[in-house]
Design a protein around this motif. Structure first.
Motif, mmCIF file in Angstrom:
data_model
loop_
_atom_site.group_PDB
_atom_site.id
_atom_site.type_symbol
_atom_site.label_atom_id
_atom_site.label_comp_id
_atom_site.label_asym_id
_atom_site.label_seq_id
_atom_site.Cartn_x
_atom_site.Cartn_y
_atom_site.Cartn_z
ATOM 1 N N ALA A 120 0.828 -1.209 0.000
ATOM 2 C CA ALA A 120 0.000 0.000 0.000
ATOM 3 C C ALA A 120 0.858 1.252 0.000
ATOM 4 N N LEU A 147 -6.067 -1.159 6.781
ATOM 5 C CA LEU A 147 -5.827 -2.190 5.765
ATOM 6 C C LEU A 147 -6.711 -3.409 6.044
ATOM 7 N N LEU A 170 -8.107 -3.761 -2.453
ATOM 8 C CA LEU A 170 -7.332 -2.671 -1.878
ATOM 9 C C LEU A 170 -6.757 -1.785 -2.966
#
Length: 384
Positions: free
Chosen positions: A304, A363, A370
């Motif tokens: 991420a 998360l 995602l």
């Protein structure tokens, strides 16, 4: 003028309404990265242990427990915490609570009096000011440094004759920062300098202590300052938040030690706060010396961060929690979060954590869901 209950609650309630409206509008297409409710199972062991305990449970295993919890459970937890903190905790130093929130509330109610002043470090967990206001305690929000570490000088500057305590989280929530050895030493120096007849208390919220997803050391505040109460969350450690299992640990060096534990136990009864369920206490004891498997969380964190950096978004460099703390592209973080919600992506504005200009990502999902959300965040940041 301090904010009222209503003024503190309104932003939280407005975000809850936004969250609910977005989920209803988008249904399964909504990507919820707001409240930390992971939708995948990274480590099956706690579920397996819980199933085994439930299958073997008899009537005595599910009986009433004392308000502080079962003695064998408290003994095992004290032993595990003694190894982590390098302090000689006794079983009676551990008070089991139905979650970390009740642990905090019990500490504040039992050990402080109306008119006492507490120092908070912003950004901080959203409900600290709410609890303090409800109990008639005053507080000052002290900003952390630019990289969200403790600022001992600012803490000292905020001290008043009525200051009786400081609350910090380690690792910090919502930022994920780990307070290191020098800053904890400096904080202890400030606390000791202001000790009078009754030393100030340090409340160390360690709800995320078992979510350090790399090898960064996470020192315990209790090891630096004698008058420390540590709050733990076993639900967060094992991604079972809804099971509401936590504890308060009274430092073995805190004086008066026995009077403090007695005050906490009495407040549990006065407040109607029973210990956690019998089964979840046994689960906490069974897992207290087992480290959660955080490999999947570490992989998600690295992935991420790379995606957001590639989109030109500033993400705080941290090493713990399920969260990413990112710089908002506009001053009004609540407006930006609403903008994302219009596209079905839910994150939390930093103003809920008593700081403006950032947003928090939990998360909760793996790829590709995602990635879809991160792409949307990147697009909205570029447009802002």
């Amino acid at each position: 003028m301090r904010p009222t209950h209503s003024e503190l609650l309104t932003p939280l309630e407005e975000f809850t309404q936004l969250h609910g409206a977005t989920v209803r509008r988008f249904g399964r297409r909504a990507v919820d990265l707001a409240f930390p409710n992971p939708q995948f199972l990274a480590d099956p062991r706690p579920y397996e242990v819980l199933a085994s305990l439930a299958a073997q449970a008899g009537p005595l295993d599910l009986r009433y427990s004392p308000f502080g919890g079962f003695t064998p459970v408290r003994r095992r937890l004290a032993g595990a915490l003694a190894k982590e903190h390098a302090l000689p905790y006794a079983w009676s130093d551990i008070i089991m609570t139905p979650g970390a929130t009740i642990a905090l509330r019990v500490v504040l109610h039992a050990l402080f009096a109306p008119g006492d002043h507490i120092i908070l470090i912003s950004p901080c967990w959203m409900d600290y000011p709410l609890y303090l206001t409800d109990l008639g305690l005053s507080y000052t929000l002290v900003s952390s440094t630019h990289d969200k570490h403790l600022d001992p000088h600012a803490i000292a500057q905020a001290w008043t004759p009525s200051t009786r305590g400081v609350i910090i989280s380690q690792p910090a929530s919502p930022s994920g920062v780990i307070h290191d050895h020098p800053e904890l030493q400096q904080l202890a120096t400030v606390l000791k300098r202001h000790a009078r007849a009754k030393p100030p208390l340090l409340i160390a919220d360690e709800a995320h202590a078992h979510q350090v997803w790399d090898n960064t050391p996470c020192p315990a505040p209790a090891a630096y300052y004698a008058h420390t109460l540590t709050v733990r969350s076993f639900g967060k450690a094992w991604e079972m938040q809804g099971q509401r299992t936590g504890c308060v640990a009274v430092s073995p060096r805190l004086e008066p030690r026995s009077e403090t534990t007695t005050a906490l136990l009495r407040q549990m009864r006065i407040g109607g706060h029973c210990a956690p369920t019998a089964l979840t206490q046994q689960l906490a004891a069974a897992l207290c010396e087992t480290a959660p498997d955080l490999k999947d969380l570490a992989d998600l964190q690295h992935h991420a961060r790379q995606q957001l950096h590639a989109a030109g978004i500033t993400v705080l460099d941290t090493h713990a929690t399920r969260f990413l703390y990112a710089r908002c592209p506009r001053a009004d973080d609540r407006a930006f979060v609403s903008q994302l919600a219009d596209r079905g992506v839910l994150v939390m504005p930093s103003s809920l954590f008593h700081e403006r200009g950032w947003f928090r990502i939990a998360l909760n999902l793996g790829v590709p869901d995602l990635d879809r959300a991160l792409a949307t965040i990147g697009e909205e940041c570029a447009r802002a």
